[in-house]
Design a protein around this motif. Structure first.
Motif, mmCIF file in Angstrom:
data_model
loop_
_atom_site.group_PDB
_atom_site.id
_atom_site.type_symbol
_atom_site.label_atom_id
_atom_site.label_comp_id
_atom_site.label_asym_id
_atom_site.label_seq_id
_atom_site.Cartn_x
_atom_site.Cartn_y
_atom_site.Cartn_z
ATOM 1 N N ASP A 3 0.822 -1.211 0.000
ATOM 2 C CA ASP A 3 0.000 0.000 0.000
ATOM 3 C C ASP A 3 0.864 1.273 0.000
ATOM 4 O O ASP A 3 0.355 2.378 0.125
ATOM 5 C CB ASP A 3 -0.966 0.006 1.196
ATOM 6 C CG ASP A 3 -0.219 -0.088 2.524
ATOM 7 O OD1 ASP A 3 1.034 -0.184 2.499
ATOM 8 O OD2 ASP A 3 -0.887 -0.074 3.568
ATOM 9 N N ASP A 4 2.180 1.086 -0.151
ATOM 10 C CA ASP A 4 3.094 2.237 -0.184
ATOM 11 C C ASP A 4 3.202 2.727 -1.632
ATOM 12 O O ASP A 4 4.149 2.406 -2.353
ATOM 13 C CB ASP A 4 4.451 1.800 0.372
ATOM 14 C CG ASP A 4 5.462 2.942 0.409
ATOM 15 O OD1 ASP A 4 5.180 4.020 -0.161
ATOM 16 O OD2 ASP A 4 6.547 2.725 0.986
ATOM 17 N N GLU A 5 2.195 3.506 -2.046
ATOM 18 C CA GLU A 5 2.048 3.850 -3.463
ATOM 19 C C GLU A 5 3.271 4.550 -4.052
ATOM 20 O O GLU A 5 3.732 4.190 -5.139
ATOM 21 C CB GLU A 5 0.790 4.716 -3.661
ATOM 22 C CG GLU A 5 0.552 5.048 -5.126
ATOM 23 C CD GLU A 5 -0.841 5.609 -5.408
ATOM 24 O OE1 GLU A 5 -1.646 5.752 -4.447
ATOM 25 O OE2 GLU A 5 -1.127 5.896 -6.577
ATOM 26 N N LEU A 33 6.153 2.101 -4.437
ATOM 27 C CA LEU A 33 5.807 1.104 -5.459
ATOM 28 C C LEU A 33 5.927 1.696 -6.870
ATOM 29 O O LEU A 33 6.358 1.023 -7.801
ATOM 30 C CB LEU A 33 4.391 0.563 -5.236
ATOM 31 C CG LEU A 33 4.227 -0.363 -4.022
ATOM 32 C CD1 LEU A 33 2.748 -0.600 -3.733
ATOM 33 C CD2 LEU A 33 4.950 -1.690 -4.237
ATOM 34 N N ALA A 34 5.564 2.974 -7.001
ATOM 35 C CA ALA A 34 5.693 3.629 -8.306
ATOM 36 C C ALA A 34 7.162 3.741 -8.701
ATOM 37 O O ALA A 34 7.518 3.558 -9.871
ATOM 38 C CB ALA A 34 5.039 5.004 -8.279
ATOM 39 N N GLN A 84 -3.204 -6.032 -6.707
ATOM 40 C CA GLN A 84 -3.239 -4.951 -5.705
ATOM 41 C C GLN A 84 -2.412 -3.743 -6.144
ATOM 42 O O GLN A 84 -2.865 -2.604 -6.055
ATOM 43 C CB GLN A 84 -2.735 -5.459 -4.355
ATOM 44 C CG GLN A 84 -3.685 -6.435 -3.690
ATOM 45 C CD GLN A 84 -3.170 -6.891 -2.338
ATOM 46 O OE1 GLN A 84 -2.813 -6.094 -1.487
ATOM 47 N NE2 GLN A 84 -3.102 -8.193 -2.153
ATOM 48 N N VAL A 85 -1.183 -3.984 -6.636
ATOM 49 C CA VAL A 85 -0.365 -2.834 -7.051
ATOM 50 C C VAL A 85 -0.948 -2.177 -8.303
ATOM 51 O O VAL A 85 -0.810 -0.963 -8.502
ATOM 52 C CB VAL A 85 1.137 -3.185 -7.285
ATOM 53 C CG1 VAL A 85 1.762 -3.765 -6.042
ATOM 54 C CG2 VAL A 85 1.345 -4.104 -8.464
ATOM 55 N N LEU A 88 -3.177 0.958 -8.076
ATOM 56 C CA LEU A 88 -2.600 2.239 -7.651
ATOM 57 C C LEU A 88 -2.265 3.113 -8.867
ATOM 58 O O LEU A 88 -1.442 2.729 -9.708
ATOM 59 C CB LEU A 88 -1.332 1.989 -6.817
ATOM 60 C CG LEU A 88 -1.538 1.070 -5.604
ATOM 61 C CD1 LEU A 88 -0.200 0.704 -4.976
ATOM 62 C CD2 LEU A 88 -2.467 1.730 -4.584
ATOM 63 N N VAL A 117 1.409 3.726 -9.884
ATOM 64 C CA VAL A 117 2.072 2.549 -10.460
ATOM 65 C C VAL A 117 1.702 2.425 -11.936
ATOM 66 O O VAL A 117 2.564 2.215 -12.797
ATOM 67 C CB VAL A 117 1.693 1.261 -9.687
ATOM 68 C CG1 VAL A 117 2.195 0.017 -10.420
ATOM 69 C CG2 VAL A 117 2.259 1.306 -8.269
ATOM 70 N N ARG A 126 -11.906 -1.059 -9.751
ATOM 71 C CA ARG A 126 -10.937 -0.037 -9.392
ATOM 72 C C ARG A 126 -11.227 1.253 -10.158
ATOM 73 O O ARG A 126 -11.800 1.226 -11.254
ATOM 74 C CB ARG A 126 -9.505 -0.517 -9.644
ATOM 75 C CG ARG A 126 -9.185 -0.672 -11.103
ATOM 76 C CD ARG A 126 -7.767 -1.204 -11.298
ATOM 77 N NE ARG A 126 -7.539 -1.456 -12.698
ATOM 78 C CZ ARG A 126 -6.818 -2.469 -13.169
ATOM 79 N NH1 ARG A 126 -6.260 -3.328 -12.348
ATOM 80 N NH2 ARG A 126 -6.646 -2.614 -14.463
#
Ligand code: C5P
Length: 222
Positions: free
Chosen positions: A53-55, A58-59, A100-101, A104, A107, A186
């Protein structure tokens, strides 16, 4: 960029991967497996212990993805940070983390240009969820490949059995339905057919039948 693109979108297990590869081979075109990029982002995140959940981080992981696709005849080997990740990215666990990713926005944005870079002569077959709706909106031929959730679970079950993996059909069906729901609901690039896409339901079709139908469509569209 003038190289033509065929987009093949749809839910997981509808046969997109196999069909896209066969069409690309038949045409002698490049192939983009965009799902692999989301899976690789999820795997790289796990390696570097980045929370799902650390957008922002992760990006960065997505943008800096050190990945090489090595095509060897029918198979493609995927190297992540120099190490073979071909089978690792295919597990249900990574598929779930990928979904999940993929929800976002940062991402998705980070992977946009990397995907567009695949558009090269003589042409590209692009396999994913938003190839026709977001990444290649001008593609002259857009296909939306579907099949019932039950049929997709059955195919996945067969695939796993052939790979010697034990799996439970009803839990596979539940996972497929959960992933569909997440991909369709989403807010960014939800899974849906492009307005100008042709929908093909493969529930009762064999792989050669689908390939033939798509080849017909390609000929019609020139
Ligand atoms: O197609 P595949 O199962 O490899 O994709 C894994 C996940 O990546 C999907 O469940 C979806 O959430 C995401 N994905 C996406 N957009 C794409 C391709 C895949 O959001 N173009």
């Amino acid at each position: 960029n003038a190289a033509p693109v065929v987009t093949i979108d749809g839910p997981g297990g509808a046969g997109k991967g196999t069909i896209s590869r066969l069409i690309a081979e038949r045409l002698g075109w490049h192939l983009l497996d965009s799902g692999a990029l989301y899976r690789l982002t999820a795997l790289a995140a796990a390696k570097h212990e980045v929370a799902l959940d650390d957008e922002a981080t992760l990006a960065e992981v997505a943008r800096d993805l050190d990945v090489v696709f090595v095509a060897e005849g029918e198979a493609t080997t995927v190297l992540l940070e120099g190490r073979d990740a071909t089978t690792t990215i295919r597990t249900e666990q990574i598929g779930d983390a990928a979904s999940q990713v993929a929800a976002l926005p940062a991402v998705r944005q980070a992977l946009l240009q990397r995907q567009r870079d695949f558009q090269q002569a003589p042409g590209l077959v692009a396999d994913g969820r938003d190839m026709g709706t977001v990444v290649f909106v001008d593609a002259p031929l857009k296909i939306f490949l579907t099949a019932s959730a039950e049929e997709r679970a059955r195919r996945r079950h067969l695939q796993l059995q052939e790979a010697g993996v034990n799996a439970n059909l009803s839990s596979l069906l539940k996972e497929i339905q959960a992933r569909d729901a997440r991909d369709m609901q989403r807010s960014v690039a939800p899974l849906k057919p492009a307005d100008d896409a042709i929908t093909l339901d493969t529930t009762r079709l064999t792989i050669p039948e689908v390939v033939d139908r798509l080849t017909e469509l390609l000929t019609e569209r020139g």
